[in-house]
Design an enzyme around this catalytic site. Structure first.
Site, PDB file in Angstrom:
ATOM      1  N   GLU A  32     -15.875 -13.257  -6.670  1.00  0.00           N
ATOM      2  CA  GLU A  32     -16.836 -12.182  -6.959  1.00  0.00           C
ATOM      3  C   GLU A  32     -17.302 -12.086  -8.417  1.00  0.00           C
ATOM      4  O   GLU A  32     -17.234 -11.026  -9.033  1.00  0.00           O
ATOM      5  CB  GLU A  32     -16.238 -10.841  -6.506  1.00  0.00           C
ATOM      6  N   GLU A  72     -13.829 -14.375   5.075  1.00  0.00           N
ATOM      7  CA  GLU A  72     -13.288 -13.029   5.348  1.00  0.00           C
ATOM      8  C   GLU A  72     -14.113 -12.348   6.436  1.00  0.00           C
ATOM      9  O   GLU A  72     -14.506 -11.189   6.311  1.00  0.00           O
ATOM     10  CB  GLU A  72     -13.311 -12.182   4.059  1.00  0.00           C
TER      11      GLU A  72
HETATM   12  O1  G3I Z   1       0.766  -1.448   0.030  1.00  0.00           O
HETATM   13  C1  G3I Z   1       0.327  -0.188  -0.523  1.00  0.00           C
HETATM   14  C2  G3I Z   1       1.124   0.932   0.011  1.00  0.00           C
HETATM   15  O2  G3I Z   1       2.463   0.787  -0.421  1.00  0.00           O
HETATM   16  C3  G3I Z   1       0.533   2.249  -0.508  1.00  0.00           C
HETATM   17  O3  G3I Z   1       1.201   3.333   0.063  1.00  0.00           O
HETATM   18  C4  G3I Z   1      -0.941   2.347  -0.141  1.00  0.00           C
HETATM   19  C5  G3I Z   1      -1.612   3.594  -0.706  1.00  0.00           C
HETATM   20  O4  G3I Z   1      -3.018   3.429  -0.805  1.00  0.00           O
HETATM   21  O5  G3I Z   1      -1.601   1.244  -0.681  1.00  0.00           O
HETATM   22  C6  G3I Z   1      -1.126  -0.004  -0.168  1.00  0.00           C
HETATM   23  O6  G3I Z   1      -1.837  -1.027  -0.768  1.00  0.00           O
HETATM   24  C7  G3I Z   1      -3.156  -1.189  -0.332  1.00  0.00           C
HETATM   25  C8  G3I Z   1      -3.296  -2.601   0.188  1.00  0.00           C
HETATM   26  O7  G3I Z   1      -4.643  -2.851   0.511  1.00  0.00           O
HETATM   27  C9  G3I Z   1      -2.452  -2.874   1.420  1.00  0.00           C
HETATM   28  O8  G3I Z   1      -2.895  -2.091   2.488  1.00  0.00           O
HETATM   29  C10 G3I Z   1      -4.070  -0.953  -1.511  1.00  0.00           C
HETATM   30  O9  G3I Z   1      -4.043   0.396  -1.898  1.00  0.00           O
HETATM   31  C11 G3I Z   1      -5.481  -1.342  -1.146  1.00  0.00           C
HETATM   32  O10 G3I Z   1      -6.303  -1.289  -2.310  1.00  0.00           O
HETATM   33  C12 G3I Z   1      -5.501  -2.761  -0.603  1.00  0.00           C
HETATM   34  O11 G3I Z   1      -6.802  -3.042  -0.179  1.00  0.00           O
HETATM   35  C13 G3I Z   1      -7.106  -4.400  -0.056  1.00  0.00           C
HETATM   36  C14 G3I Z   1      -8.352  -4.684  -0.888  1.00  0.00           C
HETATM   37  O12 G3I Z   1      -8.765  -6.025  -0.670  1.00  0.00           O
HETATM   38  C15 G3I Z   1      -8.097  -4.521  -2.379  1.00  0.00           C
HETATM   39  O13 G3I Z   1      -7.300  -5.571  -2.857  1.00  0.00           O
HETATM   40  C16 G3I Z   1      -7.359  -4.700   1.404  1.00  0.00           C
HETATM   41  O14 G3I Z   1      -6.142  -4.593   2.137  1.00  0.00           O
HETATM   42  C17 G3I Z   1      -7.927  -6.109   1.558  1.00  0.00           C
HETATM   43  O15 G3I Z   1      -8.349  -6.322   2.894  1.00  0.00           O
HETATM   44  C18 G3I Z   1      -9.134  -6.285   0.657  1.00  0.00           C
HETATM   45  O16 G3I Z   1      -9.575  -7.623   0.733  1.00  0.00           O
HETATM   46  C19 G3I Z   1     -10.716  -7.940  -0.087  1.00  0.00           C
HETATM   47  C20 G3I Z   1     -10.587  -9.388  -0.494  1.00  0.00           C
HETATM   48  O17 G3I Z   1      -9.377  -9.581  -1.168  1.00  0.00           O
HETATM   49  C21 G3I Z   1     -11.770  -9.802  -1.383  1.00  0.00           C
HETATM   50  N1  G3I Z   1     -13.016  -9.545  -0.700  1.00  0.00           N
HETATM   51  C22 G3I Z   1     -13.215  -8.187  -0.240  1.00  0.00           C
HETATM   52  C23 G3I Z   1     -12.053  -7.787   0.682  1.00  0.00           C
HETATM   53  C24 G3I Z   1     -12.272  -6.415   1.210  1.00  0.00           C
HETATM   54  O18 G3I Z   1     -12.262  -5.485   0.157  1.00  0.00           O
END
Ligand code: G3I
Length: 369
Positions: free
Chosen positions: A156, A261
Site C-alpha cells: 500500500e 485478499e
Molecule cells: O488480537 C487483538 C485482540 O487481542 C484485541 O482484543 C482486539 C481489540 O480490537 O484486537 C485484536 O487485534 C485485531 C486483529 O485484527 C485481529 O483480529 C486488531 O485490532 C485489528 O486491527 C486487526 O485488523 C486486521 C487489519 O488488517 C489491520 O492489521 C485484520 O484482521 C486484517 O484482516 C486486515 O488485513 C488487511 C491486510 O493486512 C492488508 N490489506 C487490507 C486488509 C484489510 O484491512
C-alpha cells in the site's frame, strides 16, 4: 418403479452437486492454473476449532497469515522479534503441504512507532531508517529462507490517485524506500518471489502508478515477480471491465498477478472513493442482513463471484494465485470494517463452515477451462 432404481436416479441427479461427496475442491479444480489460497488466523492454526483447521487443510493449497507477520506484531521493538505465531503458521502450511507466502515486510500501517524515531522521539535520518529496514527484512526473510515462496515486500505505497502515499517511509527516504525493500528481500533470500501489494489496483491512476513502479524496478535491475491485487470488492465496484483493464496493464508491465485478499462485501458501501482506511458509524440501515440474505441479493453476489472468478481463469497465464481473505463469513474482517459490528457474507464458506452454492459452480467453471 423399484426402490433401487429410484435411489439410482436420485444418486445420478444429486451426487454430482454435493460438494463434499464429490471430493472436489477449488484447489483441485484450479490446479495447473493458479494456486487457491486462504488467509489464516491463529485460532485456526492452533486448532481451536478443528473443523476450520481441517477445512483449510483440505480446500486450499496456499496460506498466508492474516496478521501475525505484520511489522507491529513480528517486530514490536527494535531488538525484539515475536516469532511464535509466524513459526506456527509456516509449520502449519508445511504440514498441510501448502505454499506459504509472507505478508508483509514494509507497510505504513500496523508498524510500531520505534521504527521511525530516535531516543528523543525525533524522526530518524534516511541512513538510520534504511539500516532499520535492512535489519528488519534480513532478519524476517532470513529466518524463513527456503520455506516461504514469496513475500509482500511493500504494501500500500500508493494513494488511489497514483501519488505516493505520504507515509513515514516516503517522507524520510523518498520513493527509493520501495527499491531498498526489494533489494534487501532479494539479498536475504535470492530464491524467494517478491511482490508489491495494494488495494484498489483497479483504479486507473493507481494501476498506472504501480505499472510504472514495476518498470522502474525492472529497469534498475531489481527483482519483482508479481503485483498483488488485494481485491477487496463491493457489489458494484470495481467493475469487471476495470478489473480486466488492470490485468492487461500489469501483464504488459511484465509481472505476474496475484489476487491476494479476495472478498466481496454484500453490505451497503458507506464510502465513495473507497478509501479502505476510513471508519464509519453503525446504523441498522447499513446492516440489513442480520437475519438472512434475501435470495435476489444472494444471486447477485453469486454472479459477482462467478464473473470475477471467470476473469481470473481467463488470465490464468499471468494470475498465479487467488487467495481469499478469511475462511468463513464469521471470521472476516469485513464484519468490523468500515463499520464495526455488522454482519457481512463476503467469502466462500458460511458461518457453519459449509461451502456456499457458488463454490460448486466455480469448480465446474474451473474444470471446463
Ligand atoms: O488480537 C487483538 C485482540 O487481542 C484485541 O482484543 C482486539 C481489540 O480490537 O484486537 C485484536 O487485534 C485485531 C486483529 O485484527 C485481529 O483480529 C486488531 O485490532 C485489528 O486491527 C486487526 O485488523 C486486521 C487489519 O488488517 C489491520 O492489521 C485484520 O484482521 C486484517 O484482516 C486486515 O488485513 C488487511 C491486510 O493486512 C492488508 N490489506 C487490507 C486488509 C484489510 O484491512
Amino acid at each position: 418403479m423399484k426402490i433401487k432404481t429410484i435411489s439410482a436416479i436420485i444418486a445420478i441427479i444429486i451426487l454430482p452437486n454435493i460438494h463434499t461427496m464429490a471430493q472436489n475442491t477449488l484447489a483441485d479444480a484450479t490446479k495447473g492454473k493458479f494456486l487457491f489460497g486462504v488467509a489464516v488466523n491463529m485460532q485456526q492454526v492452533n486448532g481451536v476449532n478443528p473443523k476450520e483447521s481441517e477445512l483449510i487443510a483440505k480446500e486450499f493449497n496456499a496460506i498466508v497469515a492474516e496478521n501475525c507477520m505484520k511489522p507491529q506484531l513480528i517486530h514490536p521493538e527494535e531488538n525484539r522479534y515475536e516469532w511464535a505465531d509466524a513459526d506456527k503458521v509456516v509449520a502449519f502450511g508445511e504440514k498441510n503441504k501448502q505454499v506459504v507466502t509472507g505478508h508483509c515486510l514494509i507497510w505504513h500501517s500496523q508498524i510500531a512507532k520505534w521504527f521511525f524515531v530516535d531516543d528523543s522521539g525525533k524522526d530518524v535520518t534516511p541512513e538510520v531508517l534504511k539500516e532499520r529496514m535492512r535489519q528488519h527484512i534480513y532478519t524476517i526473510v532470513g529466518r524463513y529462507k527456503g520455506r516461504i515462496k514469496g513475500w509482500d515486500v511493500v504494501n500500500e505505497a500508493f494513494e488511489d490517485n497514483g501519488t505516493y502515499r505520504n507515509s513515514k517511509f516516503y517522507r524520510i527516504l523518498g520513493k527509493d524506500f520501495i527499491k531498498y525493500a526489494f533489494q534487501f528481500a532479494h539479498e536475504a533470500d535470492p530464491d524467494a518471489e517478491l511482490y508489491y501489494n495494494d488495494y484498489n489496483v483497479e483504479t486507473p491512476a493507481k494501476c498506472e502508478a504501480i505499472a510504472e513502479l514495476v518498470k522502474e524496478l525492472k529497469a534498475a535491475g531489481v527483482r519483482i515477480d508479481a503485483v498483488g491485487s488485494q481485491a477487496h470488492m463491493q457489489m458494484d465496484s470495481p467493475t469487471l471491465d476495470a478489473t480486466e483493464t488492470s490485468f492487461k496493464k500489469l501483464k504488459a508491465a511484465g509481472v505476474k498477478i496475484l489476487i491476494t485478499e479476495w472478498d466481496i462485501s454484500i453490505l451497503p458501501n458507506p464510502y465513495s472513493g473507497a478509501n479502505i482506511s476510513v471508519n464509519f458509524k453503525y446504523s441498522p440501515e447499513m446492516d440489513p442482513y442480520r437475519v438472512a440474505v434475501p435470495d435476489s441479493v444472494q444471486q447477485k453476489w453469486n454472479k459477482r463471484v462467478l464473473d470475477m472468478f471467470g476473469l481470473f481463469l481467463k488470465y490464468s497465464d499471468v494470475v498465479d494465485r487467488v487467495t481469499v481473505w478469511g475462511l468463513n463469513d464469521a471470521v472476516s474482517w469485513l464484519n468490523n470494517f468500515p463499520i464495526r459490528g455488522r454482519k457481512d457474507y463476503p467469502v466462500l464458506f458460511d458461518r457453519n463452515n459449509q461451502p456456499k452454492s457458488v463454490v460448486d459452480e466455480m469448480i465446474k467453471m474451473a474444470k471446463k477451462i
